[in-house]
Design an enzyme around this catalytic site. Structure first.
Site, PDB file in Angstrom:
ATOM      1  N   GLU A   1      -2.673  50.804  -0.887  1.00  0.00           N
ATOM      2  CA  GLU A   1      -3.154  50.033  -2.038  1.00  0.00           C
ATOM      3  C   GLU A   1      -3.218  50.899  -3.300  1.00  0.00           C
ATOM      4  O   GLU A   1      -3.921  50.542  -4.249  1.00  0.00           O
ATOM      5  CB  GLU A   1      -4.540  49.472  -1.741  1.00  0.00           C
ATOM      6  CG  GLU A   1      -4.586  48.505  -0.582  1.00  0.00           C
ATOM      7  CD  GLU A   1      -5.991  48.030  -0.276  1.00  0.00           C
ATOM      8  OE1 GLU A   1      -6.208  46.811  -0.288  1.00  0.00           O
ATOM      9  OE2 GLU A   1      -6.877  48.874  -0.030  1.00  0.00           O
TER      10      GLU A   1
ATOM     11  N   LYS B   1     -16.999  51.617  -7.578  1.00  0.00           N
ATOM     12  CA  LYS B   1     -16.401  51.806  -6.262  1.00  0.00           C
ATOM     13  C   LYS B   1     -14.938  52.219  -6.378  1.00  0.00           C
ATOM     14  O   LYS B   1     -14.446  53.042  -5.594  1.00  0.00           O
ATOM     15  CB  LYS B   1     -16.514  50.530  -5.431  1.00  0.00           C
ATOM     16  CG  LYS B   1     -15.993  50.716  -4.005  1.00  0.00           C
ATOM     17  CD  LYS B   1     -16.136  49.464  -3.171  1.00  0.00           C
ATOM     18  CE  LYS B   1     -15.612  49.716  -1.757  1.00  0.00           C
ATOM     19  NZ  LYS B   1     -15.696  48.491  -0.914  1.00  0.00           N
TER      20      LYS B   1
ATOM     21  N   ASN C   1     -12.992  55.313  -4.536  1.00  0.00           N
ATOM     22  CA  ASN C   1     -11.704  55.203  -3.853  1.00  0.00           C
ATOM     23  C   ASN C   1     -10.623  56.013  -4.559  1.00  0.00           C
ATOM     24  O   ASN C   1      -9.753  56.609  -3.913  1.00  0.00           O
ATOM     25  CB  ASN C   1     -11.283  53.732  -3.776  1.00  0.00           C
ATOM     26  CG  ASN C   1     -12.143  52.931  -2.823  1.00  0.00           C
ATOM     27  OD1 ASN C   1     -12.666  53.463  -1.854  1.00  0.00           O
ATOM     28  ND2 ASN C   1     -12.307  51.651  -3.095  1.00  0.00           N
TER      29      ASN C   1
ATOM     30  N   ASN D   1      -9.396  58.360  -1.655  1.00  0.00           N
ATOM     31  CA  ASN D   1      -8.351  57.766  -0.824  1.00  0.00           C
ATOM     32  C   ASN D   1      -7.016  58.489  -0.928  1.00  0.00           C
ATOM     33  O   ASN D   1      -6.439  58.921   0.078  1.00  0.00           O
ATOM     34  CB  ASN D   1      -8.182  56.287  -1.185  1.00  0.00           C
ATOM     35  CG  ASN D   1      -9.196  55.409  -0.481  1.00  0.00           C
ATOM     36  OD1 ASN D   1     -10.205  55.887   0.019  1.00  0.00           O
ATOM     37  ND2 ASN D   1      -8.939  54.119  -0.450  1.00  0.00           N
TER      38      ASN D   1
ATOM     39  N   GLY E   1     -12.972  42.615   7.703  1.00  0.00           N
ATOM     40  CA  GLY E   1     -13.016  41.176   7.909  1.00  0.00           C
ATOM     41  C   GLY E   1     -13.625  40.820   9.255  1.00  0.00           C
ATOM     42  O   GLY E   1     -14.380  39.852   9.371  1.00  0.00           O
TER      43      GLY E   1
ATOM     44  N   ALA F   1     -16.208  50.007   8.489  1.00  0.00           N
ATOM     45  CA  ALA F   1     -15.714  49.557   9.789  1.00  0.00           C
ATOM     46  C   ALA F   1     -14.411  50.287  10.080  1.00  0.00           C
ATOM     47  O   ALA F   1     -13.741  50.778   9.167  1.00  0.00           O
ATOM     48  CB  ALA F   1     -15.496  48.051   9.792  1.00  0.00           C
TER      49      ALA F   1
ATOM     50  N   ALA G   1      -8.446  39.608   8.609  1.00  0.00           N
ATOM     51  CA  ALA G   1      -9.432  39.900   9.655  1.00  0.00           C
ATOM     52  C   ALA G   1      -9.206  41.271  10.281  1.00  0.00           C
ATOM     53  O   ALA G   1      -9.216  41.420  11.497  1.00  0.00           O
ATOM     54  CB  ALA G   1      -9.393  38.815  10.731  1.00  0.00           C
ATOM     55  N   GLY G   2      -8.999  42.274   9.415  1.00  0.00           N
ATOM     56  CA  GLY G   2      -8.925  43.646   9.903  1.00  0.00           C
ATOM     57  C   GLY G   2     -10.305  44.161  10.225  1.00  0.00           C
ATOM     58  O   GLY G   2     -11.188  43.401  10.642  1.00  0.00           O
ATOM     59  N   ALA G   3     -10.523  45.454  10.011  1.00  0.00           N
ATOM     60  CA  ALA G   3     -11.803  46.055  10.372  1.00  0.00           C
ATOM     61  C   ALA G   3     -12.964  45.407   9.628  1.00  0.00           C
ATOM     62  O   ALA G   3     -13.928  44.932  10.234  1.00  0.00           O
ATOM     63  CB  ALA G   3     -11.758  47.556  10.104  1.00  0.00           C
TER      64      ALA G   3
END
Length: 313
Positions: A274, A188, A192, A196, A12, A132, A8-10
């Site tokens: 990641e 995607k 990234n 990233n 989530g 987010a 439940a980060g940004a």
């Protein structure tokens, strides 16, 4: 629908908020104690396109699912890639034979991990372009628009996938049923893979990286490495289209002023990245298929070196 957001980060929190506001029974699962405690004490605080919103959504630690009495219809996975296995192990008590699991993680190869805990007919893979930002414990910033593309892994799971698409649409999350979600996931991953790690090492936002004289060569080479490996797995990427898409993000009046999530993780929050599930995954697959991936290899090693220098956790 009864939905658990696992991670439940940004992102989530965005999905949890929008699904909650649409009338679904939502719970948030996360291991960050300050975040969980803040949500339970003061509600999830959200800057939602400039408007301040507070919503009371139940938040739990994954370990608390051992004694959870509710029934979960769908789990949406938003953990960091390296935390996926541990999260699924922790929430096994709520993964019934009927629970559908939608994986929306960045990176490649997550279906192999999910299959260890969930029957194939219950697995949905997806790709989302929503954005987010995490401000602090219990507080996120949501901006812009997006969509969620998803598909069932097992042919018999299409009906469940369409049901989840319907629920996402009712929440304004713009769900789309895909006939080839793996293409979108790889596409995607290319975005990234070009932005990233580079922005993290350079400590730059997307527009600043895009403005350099060497950017075109860097992104083309990385995307070509991704495409060569993807082709071995039956996915034929349109490299030129992806290059142009990446370049479209350089606009400083749009997402160009944004720092990618990996930069936020490592540079801002001193967390491990990641990279092994993005560029590192391409290196690993490349070795399997005897394909050279020198740019992805170097970028992976540089990010790991940065993690060690900053003593990231």
């Amino acid at each position: 629908m009864r939905i658990a957001i696992a991670g439940a980060g940004a992102m989530g929190s965005r999905f949890g908020l929008m699904l909650h506001k649409a009338g679904n029974e939502v719970i948030l699962l996360d291991k960050w104690a300050d975040h969980v405690n803040a949500i339970n004490k003061s509600g999830l605080r959200v800057n939602y396109n400039g408007e301040d919103v507070v919503e009371k959504i139940p938040a739990f630690f994954p370990s608390e699912m051992e004694g959870y009495k509710g029934v979960i219809d769908t789990v949406i996975l938003f953990t960091k890639a390296m935390q996926l296995d541990d999260m699924l192990q922790s929430i096994k008590p709520i993964l019934s034979k009927d629970t559908k699991v939608l994986c929306l993680l960045n990176g490649l190869g997550h279906e192999d991990t999910v299959e260890k805990y969930v029957d194939k007919e219950n697995i949905l893979l997806g790709n989302t372009m929503w954005t987010a930002g995490l401000i602090g414990p219990g507080e996120v910033k949501l901006f812009g628009n997006g969509e969620v593309e998803l598909q069932n892994v097992y042919p018999g799971g299409k009906e469940a996938a369409l049901e989840v698409v319907k629920v996402l649409n009712e929440a304004g999350l713009n769900g789309i049923y895909s006939e080839n979600v793996m293409y979108s996931i790889w596409r995607k991953a290319c975005v990234n893979g070009t932005l990233n790690g580079t922005c993290t090492i350079l400590d730059a936002n997307i527009a600043s990286f895009g403005a350099t004289s060497v950017t075109d060569k860097i992104i083309r080479t990385i995307i070509n490495e991704f495409a060569a490996v993807a082709a071995k797995e039956g996915i034929n990427l349109d490299s030129e289209e992806i290059v142009n898409h990446v370049k479209s993000t350089f606009n400083p009046n749009g997402v160009g002023k944004h720092h990618p999530s990996m930069h936020q993780d490592l540079i801002k929050n001193n967390r491990l990245t990641e990279i092994d599930y993005i560029n590192g995954a391409v290196c690993k697959k490349g070795a399997k298929y005897n394909i050279q991936t020198p740019y992805c290899q170097l970028l992976t090693e540089l990010v790991h070196a940065k993690e060690e220098i900053l003593i990231a956790q």
